[in-house]
Design an enzyme around this catalytic site. Sequence first.
Site, PDB file in Angstrom:
ATOM      1  N   CYS A   1     -29.320 -57.641  44.178  1.00 49.59           N
ATOM      2  CA  CYS A   1     -27.916 -57.646  43.684  1.00 49.59           C
ATOM      3  C   CYS A   1     -27.122 -58.758  44.373  1.00 49.59           C
ATOM      4  O   CYS A   1     -27.673 -59.518  45.165  1.00 49.59           O
ATOM      5  CB  CYS A   1     -27.246 -56.307  43.972  1.00 49.59           C
ATOM      6  SG  CYS A   1     -28.262 -54.877  43.542  1.00 49.59           S
TER       7      CYS A   1
HETATM    8  N1  GLN Z   1     -32.491 -51.343  45.487  1.00 46.48           N
HETATM    9  C1  GLN Z   1     -31.131 -51.346  45.033  1.00 46.48           C
HETATM   10  C2  GLN Z   1     -30.964 -50.814  43.618  1.00 46.48           C
HETATM   11  O1  GLN Z   1     -31.884 -50.444  42.974  1.00 46.48           O
HETATM   12  C3  GLN Z   1     -30.515 -52.715  45.150  1.00 46.48           C
HETATM   13  C4  GLN Z   1     -31.161 -53.650  44.201  1.00 46.48           C
HETATM   14  C5  GLN Z   1     -30.839 -55.067  44.419  1.00 46.48           C
HETATM   15  O2  GLN Z   1     -30.442 -55.536  45.477  1.00 46.48           O
HETATM   16  N2  GLN Z   1     -31.099 -55.771  43.383  1.00 46.48           N
HETATM   17  O3  GLN Z   1     -29.880 -50.779  43.139  1.00 46.48           O
END
Ligand code: GLN
Length: 230
Positions: free
Chosen positions: A2
């Site tokens: 994210c």
């Molecule tokens: N693992 C977290 C989620 O599924 C964050 C994912 C991310 O950083 N893309 O939301």
Amino acid sequence: MCRHLAWLGSPRTLSELLLEPAHGLLVQSYAPRRQTHGRMNADGWGAGFFAPGRPEPARWRSSRPLWTEASFASVAPVISSSCVLAAVRSATAGMPADETAAAPFQRGRWLLSHNGVVDRSILGPHPAAESVCDSAQLAAHLFDFGPERAGEFVADLGKRDPGARLNLLLTDGARILATTWHNTLSVLCTEDGIVVASEPYDDDPRWTDVPDHHLVDVRAGEVTITDLEA
Ligand code: GLN
């Protein structure tokens, strides 16, 4: 992976921080510049912000892509805050897709966002987590451990889960803490406040990149960056 952002300084609108910058979270939701895992962040978003006289932050979270949120775009120019933490999400495979899995997670004054992935079997389940999503489980464990000790928490968890990516971003309205652990992070100090973000939201030459495996601590207008492995 994210993308997230925090602001601490003079009041700024959510629109100024998230929607208007040339490469802000709105653009990062479909065209991030520095993302190494996943091409876009269309699995929801969230913004937490503090208001005068209210010790706990307000949150607006959604499972929809940020670019579809016409009502948010309409009110964002009239919501301003001196402390904001926001994120756009690219869900890790197998994680839930509803808004309770979107950052920021909250306990009391604290807000937390996580760029990355962690093995939930190493963390262990947590009954107070907002979601079964790995990031929500991590948040619940760190809120117990002590959010001020985020650096210590990440250095220890990174050793126990060598595959983890642990870029955390936290605030309690007066302080920002952020870690780099296998992901990008940048800091911008302006005349009236400090931005900590996964990637620069514009091409201002004052942005500085934080090296991997470091802790950023923003307090009283000062930024301290320390090595998590020293
Ligand atoms: N693992 C977290 C989620 O599924 C964050 C994912 C991310 O950083 N893309 O939301």
